[in-house]
Design a protein around this motif. Structure first.
Motif, PDB file in Angstrom:
ATOM      1  N   THR A 195      46.214 -40.007 -24.622  1.00  0.00           N
ATOM      2  CA  THR A 195      46.100 -40.157 -23.248  1.00  0.00           C
ATOM      3  C   THR A 195      46.648 -41.430 -22.786  1.00  0.00           C
ATOM      4  O   THR A 195      47.194 -42.419 -23.402  1.00  0.00           O
ATOM      5  N   ALA A 196      47.082 -41.625 -21.390  1.00  0.00           N
ATOM      6  CA  ALA A 196      47.583 -42.915 -20.912  1.00  0.00           C
ATOM      7  C   ALA A 196      46.888 -44.227 -21.097  1.00  0.00           C
ATOM      8  O   ALA A 196      47.206 -45.048 -21.392  1.00  0.00           O
ATOM      9  N   ASP A 197      45.296 -43.830 -21.288  1.00  0.00           N
ATOM     10  CA  ASP A 197      44.447 -44.885 -21.567  1.00  0.00           C
ATOM     11  C   ASP A 197      44.057 -44.972 -23.046  1.00  0.00           C
ATOM     12  O   ASP A 197      43.242 -46.009 -23.457  1.00  0.00           O
TER      13      ASP A 197
END
Length: 239
Positions: A195-197
């Motif tokens: 994910t983006a994180d």
């Protein structure tokens, strides 16, 4: 005809093309989202006893997704098992037609025609973007040689740097991945859910493309929209 599928993408292909034929599928078969069948465990640990009890006319499997001992046990129980091998986009089309024919499809489904047309319409690689494509972390694993996802990317103008590795899914230390200095890091949301994180922070200074694992690794109805969906995600990251 009563069919059990041990492969998520093949489950979707059969369910969309031949409604009502599937009676069993794995816990990971999430498409179509409203599919109502008996769940028979995972792709790597199917409940052989439950499958046998369903008395299917055909079990469809894949040489990479499923383990040979499980398929042997199903055959020993008297079930017919069709095993696919998919390493390229053209190979996916061939195997999909073989599966659907075995499942009793009278004609080629419209989505398969659309998928072939979508891939045939690609102009050919317009760039030589290099990439590393992690599929797992802790430990880090990436696409290696002879993979369907690697062929998908190559047709979209992305050359992954471990395409010639002896292993199909090699474990590579993060430091080595960074040192390879790819133009792009491609992070799918399956099998590991990047994910983006969770993922891009491991590659500071490198552009990262978060892509749909279903469009990168599934060979089924998603193939019809995969060139557009993946092309958009890869293009955005390269800009």
């Amino acid at each position: 005809m009563r069919i059990v599928s041990l492969v998520p993408s093949l489950t979707e292909a059969v369910a969309v093309s031949l409604p009502g034929r599937l009676i069993g599928a794995t816990d990971w078969c999430g498409h179509p989202v409203d599919l109502e069948v008996t769940r028979i465990g995972g792709t790597k640990n199917p409940r052989v006893d439950r499958i046998v009890a369903l008395a299917p006319d055909l079990v469809i499997a894949n040489e990479e997704e499923n383990r040979a001992p499980d398929l042997d046990a199903l055959r020993a129980a008297g079930l017919e098992v069709l095993v696919t091998e998919v390493r390229t986009v053209p190979g996916a089309f061939f195997e999909l037609e073989r599966v659907l024919t075995a499942c009793g499809a009278p004609v080629r489904p419209h989505w398969l025609e659309e998928a072939e047309a979508a891939w045939a319409a690609l102009p050919g690689p317009a760039s030589s973007t290099t990439a590393v494509v992690p599929i797992w972390r802790r430990p880090w694993m990436v696409l290696g040689r002879d993979t369907f996802a690697g062929d998908v990317l190559a047709r979209l103008g992305v050359h992954h740097l471990y395409a010639a590795h002896p292993d199909r899914y090699p474990r590579v230390p993060l430091e080595e991945l960074r040192a390879a200095e790819p133009d792009l890091v491609v992070l799918p949301d399956e099998p590991y859910r990047f994910t983006a994180d969770d993922g891009p922070e491991a590659f500071p200074g490198l552009p990262c493309a978060l892509v749909s694992g279903r469009h990168l690794t599934w060979y089924g109805p998603s193939l019809a929209e995969a060139p557009r969906v993946l092309g958009r995600a890869l293009g955005a990251a390269r800009r």
